[in-house]
Design an enzyme around this catalytic site. Structure first.
Site, PDB file in Angstrom:
ATOM      1  N   ASP A  38      10.496   6.135 -16.859  1.00  0.00           N
ATOM      2  CA  ASP A  38      11.525   5.517 -16.032  1.00  0.00           C
ATOM      3  C   ASP A  38      10.951   5.180 -14.658  1.00  0.00           C
ATOM      4  O   ASP A  38      10.075   5.892 -14.172  1.00  0.00           O
ATOM      5  CB  ASP A  38      12.696   6.507 -15.889  1.00  0.00           C
ATOM      6  CG  ASP A  38      13.968   5.822 -15.444  1.00  0.00           C
ATOM      7  OD1 ASP A  38      14.000   4.579 -15.387  1.00  0.00           O
ATOM      8  OD2 ASP A  38      14.941   6.538 -15.145  1.00  0.00           O
ATOM      9  N   ASN A  86      19.174  -1.454 -23.629  1.00  0.00           N
ATOM     10  CA  ASN A  86      18.310  -2.299 -22.781  1.00  0.00           C
ATOM     11  C   ASN A  86      18.447  -3.796 -23.074  1.00  0.00           C
ATOM     12  O   ASN A  86      17.996  -4.633 -22.274  1.00  0.00           O
ATOM     13  CB  ASN A  86      16.835  -1.893 -22.905  1.00  0.00           C
ATOM     14  CG  ASN A  86      16.497  -0.638 -22.139  1.00  0.00           C
ATOM     15  OD1 ASN A  86      15.559   0.091 -22.468  1.00  0.00           O
ATOM     16  ND2 ASN A  86      17.259  -0.338 -21.092  1.00  0.00           N
TER      17      ASN A  86
HETATM   18  C1  FPP Z   1      11.628   2.043 -17.327  1.00  0.00           C
HETATM   19  O1  FPP Z   1      11.538   1.380 -16.128  1.00  0.00           O
HETATM   20  C2  FPP Z   1      10.732   1.646 -18.362  1.00  0.00           C
HETATM   21  C3  FPP Z   1      11.031   0.819 -19.434  1.00  0.00           C
HETATM   22  C4  FPP Z   1      12.167  -0.097 -19.534  1.00  0.00           C
HETATM   23  C5  FPP Z   1      10.219   0.891 -20.598  1.00  0.00           C
HETATM   24  C6  FPP Z   1       9.105  -0.065 -20.643  1.00  0.00           C
HETATM   25  C7  FPP Z   1       7.844   0.656 -20.565  1.00  0.00           C
HETATM   26  C8  FPP Z   1       6.703   0.052 -20.377  1.00  0.00           C
HETATM   27  C9  FPP Z   1       6.588  -1.411 -20.209  1.00  0.00           C
HETATM   28  C10 FPP Z   1       5.474   0.844 -20.366  1.00  0.00           C
HETATM   29  C11 FPP Z   1       4.551   0.355 -21.403  1.00  0.00           C
HETATM   30  C12 FPP Z   1       5.075   0.472 -22.766  1.00  0.00           C
HETATM   31  C13 FPP Z   1       4.598  -0.189 -23.853  1.00  0.00           C
HETATM   32  C14 FPP Z   1       5.063   0.216 -25.176  1.00  0.00           C
HETATM   33  C15 FPP Z   1       3.635  -1.291 -23.793  1.00  0.00           C
HETATM   34  P1  FPP Z   1      12.878   0.715 -15.571  1.00  0.00           P
HETATM   35  O2  FPP Z   1      12.751  -0.748 -15.748  1.00  0.00           O
HETATM   36  O3  FPP Z   1      14.063   1.341 -16.220  1.00  0.00           O
HETATM   37  O4  FPP Z   1      12.792   1.119 -14.064  1.00  0.00           O
HETATM   38  P2  FPP Z   1      13.992   1.257 -13.034  1.00  0.00           P
HETATM   39  O5  FPP Z   1      14.831   2.425 -13.494  1.00  0.00           O
HETATM   40  O6  FPP Z   1      13.284   1.524 -11.748  1.00  0.00           O
HETATM   41  O7  FPP Z   1      14.745  -0.036 -13.041  1.00  0.00           O
END
Ligand code: FPP
Length: 261
Positions: A38, A86
């Site tokens: 996160d 998401n």
């Molecule tokens: C959370 O950050 C993370 C994600 C939505 C997951 C995506 C993860 C990655 C891209 C890492 C690499 C993974 C792979 C499989 C290539 P957020 O967007 O929720 O952050 P925020 O809470 O600050 O908005």
């Protein structure tokens, strides 16, 4: 799984002042570590960058986490990459994430071969864009014979949807007369989850300081130890993983029993 202390040292380099490799008991690492990644968006925004840059930076943190987990000798590492909720993000961000999953997987396949890592996915892949789906399928097929750590990527995953699907599968088996209601045990339910055959996570890590489970592995995390770090996911590294494992080893795990039992 076999742990190689020499390799571990070679991989880690010089630890920060608060960590000594001797603090980690390699004979007592959690068999399965799961991570709610996160904070990518906030990491990027704090640097005046587009949120997408946070996701791209998150890939580096994930690669380091996979290799460190292999060195530690984990049986399984799982990460929450995309939830059933998401899809509500702006279409541009969803598209970027799906593209990133596919390109990262293709790029990292040699690493999975080198490290003998077996890939697996948790979630309903049928809803993914064609290319992402095809690449995931390729990753599954190409790593199916690997015998080292299992790396499970939760994509289009939600725990309630998973449990609902399991209930439906079991009910259909009862209707077909293949099962009696009395055959429904915890083990049977577990065998209908995406994680069938995997050990339950013993340690759950969540980054960015949030204290929520977010519909993630609700059944499987029943006895997991929780470790929350304020680091945003792109800043997560081998040392923070070691801090989490050290915290796990300092916990007194009772599984509902009493101390010393
Ligand atoms: C959370 O950050 C993370 C994600 C939505 C997951 C995506 C993860 C990655 C891209 C890492 C690499 C993974 C792979 C499989 C290539 P957020 O967007 O929720 O952050 P925020 O809470 O600050 O908005």
């Amino acid at each position: 799984m076999k742990r190689d202390e020499g390799l571990l040292r070679a991989h880690y380099g010089e630890p920060p002042a608060d960590i000594a490799l001797e603090d980690i008991d390699l004979g007592r690492v959690p068999s399965h570590v799961s991570i709610i990644m996160d904070g990518n968006g906030r990491w990027a925004q704090a640097r005046g960058l587009d949120r997408s840059r946070g996701h791209v930076a998150g890939v580096d943190a994930l690669r380091e986490t996979v290799t460190t987990s292999v060195r530690l000798g984990l049986d399984a590492l799982s990460v929450y990459a995309f939830s059933t909720e998401n899809w509500r993000r702006p279409q541009r961000e969803v598209d970027l994430l799906m593209h990133l999953f596919a390109t990262t997987l293709v790029k990292e396949l040699p690493l999975f071969h080198q490290e003998n890592v077996r890939l697996r996915f948790l979630g309903d892949l049928s809803a993914l864009p064609r290319r992402t789906h095809d690449v995931f399928r390729q990753g599954l097929d190409e790593t199916a014979g690997h015998t080292g750590m299992t790396f499970a990527l939760a994509v289009n995953y939600g725990s309630r949807a998973e449990l609902t699907r399991a209930c439906r599968d079991v009910a259909e088996a009862v209707v077909r007369g293949e099962l009696a209601a009395t055959d429904i045990t915890e083990g049977l339910v577990a065998s209908h989850l995406y994680t069938a055959g995997m050990p339950d996570p013993e340690l759950l890590i969540r980054t960015s300081g949030e204290l929520r489970l977010s519909n993630y592995l609700l059944w499987q995390l029943a006895y997991a130890e929780l470790y929350v770090t304020d680091l945003m996911w792109p800043d997560f590294d081998r040392w923070e993983l070691l801090r989490a494992v050290r915290a796990f080893q300092e916990r007194d795990r009772r599984f509902g029993g009493v101390v010393g039992s």
